[in-house]
Design an enzyme around this catalytic site. Sequence first.
Site, PDB file in Angstrom:
ATOM      1  N   SER A  58       0.832  -1.204   0.000  1.00 19.01           N
ATOM      2  CA  SER A  58       0.000   0.000   0.000  1.00 19.01           C
ATOM      3  C   SER A  58       0.867   1.254   0.000  1.00 19.01           C
ATOM      4  O   SER A  58       1.994   1.251   0.522  1.00 19.01           O
ATOM      5  CB  SER A  58      -0.901   0.013   1.230  1.00 19.01           C
TER       6      SER A  58
ATOM      7  N   TYR B  96      -2.282  -0.346   9.987  1.00 25.90           N
ATOM      8  CA  TYR B  96      -2.467  -0.878   8.638  1.00 25.90           C
ATOM      9  C   TYR B  96      -1.180  -0.728   7.823  1.00 25.90           C
ATOM     10  O   TYR B  96      -0.703  -1.679   7.201  1.00 25.90           O
ATOM     11  CB  TYR B  96      -3.610  -0.139   7.941  1.00 25.90           C
TER      12      TYR B  96
END
Length: 375
Positions: free
Chosen positions: A223, A248
């Site tokens: 990501s 995350y």
Amino acid sequence: FLALIVVISIGPIIWAGLSSFKTYAEINTSAIALPKSFNFKNYVDAFKYAPIQEYFLNSIIIVLVSVAVTVCFVAMCAYVVARYNFKLKTILVTGSAGFIGSNLVKELLKTNEEISIIGFDSVNDYYDVSIKEYRLAEIEKLAESKPKCKYTFIKGNLADKALIEKIFTENKIDIVVNLAAQAGVRYSITNPDAYIESNIIGFYNILEACRNHPVEHLVYASSSSVYGGNKKVPFSTDDKVDNPVSLYAATKKSNELMAHAYSKLYNIPSTGLRFFTVYGPAGRPDMAYFGFTDKLLKGEKIKIFNYGNCKRDFTYVDDIVEGVMRVMAKAPERRMGEDGLPIPPYKVYNIGNNHPENLLDFVQILQEELIRAGV
């Protein structure tokens, strides 16, 4: 590449064509007496005239350039087809009910014959399950229209090591595309366990399965969140990303480190893809563009922080799928470094638009489009 060929070719073709017409006109209006009937000597004598020689040369140029363009075009098409040819391959796509995963599976089915795809997803309720069920139904419908392709969907949890091992044992998997993960930055604050279970334990299970059942290539989703508070733009995979600002992001950086270790220790070709804000039809409803749209439709205020001084890189889902398929077809290779030590078959790429959009501009355009659509 194809566009470059066309641009380079158009100039000579136009020049040769116009020159030929000009020369032909000169021949017709000149005093050159062309033979009425065939006589080889007469034609040889006529060819001594410069206008005829120029006309003949231009005609040859047109033919040669046309042939060259055709050959290059055919070669380019053959290259594109071969590049995405996964015929007779068995591909495991985790997160196949997700936004990117479902679009990838559909594109693989559309562009390949005799391919075997195993879709895997937990179909959890992080967001509206009906959207995931709709995506799965679309895949099933497409798979039914491709009798030579084999598509299987398995519902399960990536953290279930026994299930993952069973899938790899019962199938000779060639390529793994691991897109299953618990997404969302804000959600990780209130539900950290979900991220450790799916993004850490689940990815570990995939790595162990690839270790015990060697695959041609492991492609996994990282990501752009790994860049955290980095100020330098555009982002580069060479940037230091050791200061994540969310759990995350930390799990995604951990995935890259784990993949590197397994690539070095067990020679597993692996490629990590750092996605940048993906959007498109049937996308994730937790994304900003869906939330903003809902508030605009309801006449509610949109909360914008930092006075709107924020930029995001938006990437259309079809472009993401294109990037994933290109990476799938080219696994990194183990090679020797300058110091004589082996470099693991490991790569990380950014997949984004490389053109950050201002948040306020984004909201303004969204509002204008909703008005234009009469929503």
